[in-house]
Design an enzyme around this catalytic site. Structure first.
Site, PDB file in Angstrom:
ATOM      1  N   GLU A 233       7.659  13.626  -6.047  1.00  0.00           N
ATOM      2  CA  GLU A 233       7.938  14.251  -4.677  1.00  0.00           C
ATOM      3  C   GLU A 233       9.181  15.247  -4.413  1.00  0.00           C
ATOM      4  OE1 GLU A 233       4.515  13.199  -4.180  1.00  0.00           O
ATOM      5  OE2 GLU A 233       5.562  14.153  -2.356  1.00  0.00           O
TER       6      GLU A 233
ATOM      7  N   ARG B 172      13.884  39.973 -17.880  1.00  0.00           N
ATOM      8  CA  ARG B 172      13.193  41.173 -18.278  1.00  0.00           C
ATOM      9  C   ARG B 172      14.213  42.424 -17.420  1.00  0.00           C
ATOM     10  NH1 ARG B 172      10.383  43.817 -14.248  1.00  0.00           N
ATOM     11  NH2 ARG B 172       9.077  44.798 -15.643  1.00  0.00           N
TER      12      ARG B 172
ATOM     13  N   PRO C   6       8.056  23.641  -3.210  1.00  0.00           N
ATOM     14  CA  PRO C   6       7.424  24.363  -2.119  1.00  0.00           C
ATOM     15  C   PRO C   6       7.905  24.522  -1.016  1.00  0.00           C
ATOM     16  CG  PRO C   6       6.747  22.112  -3.065  1.00  0.00           C
ATOM     17  CD  PRO C   6       7.749  22.389  -3.808  1.00  0.00           C
TER      18      PRO C   6
ATOM     19  N   ASP D  36       8.480  49.198 -11.676  1.00  0.00           N
ATOM     20  CA  ASP D  36       7.807  48.098 -11.111  1.00  0.00           C
ATOM     21  C   ASP D  36       7.401  48.006 -10.028  1.00  0.00           C
ATOM     22  OD1 ASP D  36       8.563  46.400 -13.593  1.00  0.00           O
ATOM     23  OD2 ASP D  36      10.315  45.381 -12.553  1.00  0.00           O
TER      24      ASP D  36
HETATM   25  N1  LIG Z   1       8.918  26.514  -6.800  1.00  0.00           N
HETATM   26  C1  LIG Z   1       7.985  25.971  -6.714  1.00  0.00           C
HETATM   27  C2  LIG Z   1       6.775  25.296  -6.315  1.00  0.00           C
HETATM   28  C3  LIG Z   1       6.201  24.135  -6.313  1.00  0.00           C
HETATM   29  C4  LIG Z   1       7.046  22.881  -6.921  1.00  0.00           C
HETATM   30  C5  LIG Z   1       8.186  22.878  -7.286  1.00  0.00           C
HETATM   31  C6  LIG Z   1       8.924  21.626  -7.703  1.00  0.00           C
HETATM   32  C7  LIG Z   1       8.212  20.422  -7.736  1.00  0.00           C
HETATM   33  C8  LIG Z   1       8.467  19.362  -8.008  1.00  0.00           C
HETATM   34  C9  LIG Z   1       7.472  18.475  -7.731  1.00  0.00           C
HETATM   35  N2  LIG Z   1       6.372  19.273  -7.088  1.00  0.00           N
HETATM   36  C10 LIG Z   1       6.972  20.400  -7.397  1.00  0.00           C
HETATM   37  C11 LIG Z   1       6.374  21.704  -6.994  1.00  0.00           C
HETATM   38  N3  LIG Z   1       4.972  23.803  -5.944  1.00  0.00           N
HETATM   39  N4  LIG Z   1       4.815  25.162  -5.386  1.00  0.00           N
HETATM   40  C12 LIG Z   1       5.699  25.969  -5.720  1.00  0.00           C
HETATM   41  N5  LIG Z   1       5.547  27.386  -5.257  1.00  0.00           N
END
Ligand SMILES: N#Cc1c(-c2ccc3cc[nH]c3c2)n[nH]c1N
Length: 242
Positions: free
Chosen positions: A115, A157, A88, A172
């Site tokens: 985490e 794709r 994230p 697209d």
């Molecule tokens: N890409 C992306 C993500 C994630 C994500 C990715 C990896 C892990 C590992 C633990 N929690 C996670 C959340 N959350 N929201 C996004 N846009």
């Protein structure tokens, strides 16, 4: 292109073998290998996580396990690879990202959980290959697997032969900086709603103009940020008149 995915939930990636992408794999247009991170643990509990230094909630994924897994996966093929780590906290994954990655010989995706992955895994890998920490959107998921499904589909794709009609990828949403406009098919009238007359006119110039206007209208309404980001020469006089 070869795609490797390392995860503690291999089953999450099963959809990659369905439908269009599944057929592309079977046709040899793309190779996909999914690996269980726990295969590189050496303890009876197959531990992949530990408490975070500095305290705080949750657990962090262990660098040793990830290091051994990535070493083994990378060694399995001589093609140069780009490592992709969904998080994230990553840079936004966009259509332009997918287009750039579609030119890679190999992508290796590291799916975190808990985490996240000890930062040293990314830092150590970045000393020997391109690494991207990317996010598919401003919301929080429980792990990286769903993000990998999104990114693999967006990239695959674009690979030659995967889409039946390559023109689709050229038209697209985002390919010209705008959202795609509305689409219609038979019947001519459905529940009292009719297809716009211009689309039945056979006048290709008028149809193209109408579609461009609807794309501009939708983009201005839903994603004014995309409109603002367009290069100065992206809009012609007719666009500006809209
Ligand atoms: N890409 C992306 C993500 C994630 C994500 C990715 C990896 C892990 C590992 C633990 N929690 C996670 C959340 N959350 N929201 C996004 N846009």
């Amino acid at each position: 292109m070869r795609i490797d995915v390392v995860t503690i939930f291999p089953g999450y990636l099963a959809p990659l073998r369905e439908a269009l992408l599944g057929r592309a794999i079977e046709a040899g247009l793309v190779e996909v290998a999914v690996h269980d991170l726990r295969d590189w643990t050496h303890d009876v509990h197959q531990a992949v996580d530990d408490a975070p230094y500095g305290g705080g909630p949750g657990m962090v994924m262990k660098p040793q396990v990830w290091g051994e897994a990535l070493d083994a996966v990378l060694a399995a093929d001589e093609r140069p690879a780009r490592l992709v780590v969904p998080t994230p906290a990553g840079r936004p994954f966009r259509q332009s990202t997918a287009q750039a990655w579609a030119g890679e010989q190999r992508l290796v995706f590291a799916c975190g959980r808990y985490e996240g992955i000890d930062q040293r895994v990314v830092d150590e890998a970045a000393a020997r290959m391109p690494v991207d920490e990317v996010s598919i959107g401003d919301y929080v998921l429980v792990g990286g697997e769903v993000a990998v499904l999104v990114m693999v589909e967006a990239v695959a794709r674009l690979l030659p032969g995967v889409l039946g009609n390559p023109v689709s990828a050229e038209q697209d949403s985002f390919s010209d900086g705008l959202l795609e406009g509305p689409a219609y098919t038979r019947p001519l009238t459905w529940r009292g709603l009719s297809v716009p007359e211009v689309l039945r006119s056979g006048h290709h110039g008028a149809i193209a103009r109408w579609r461009r206007d609807r794309a501009l209208e939708r983009t201005a309404d839903r994603r004014p940020d995309l409109l603002a980001a367009l290069p100065a020469d992206a809009l012609d006089a007719a666009d500006r008149a809209f």
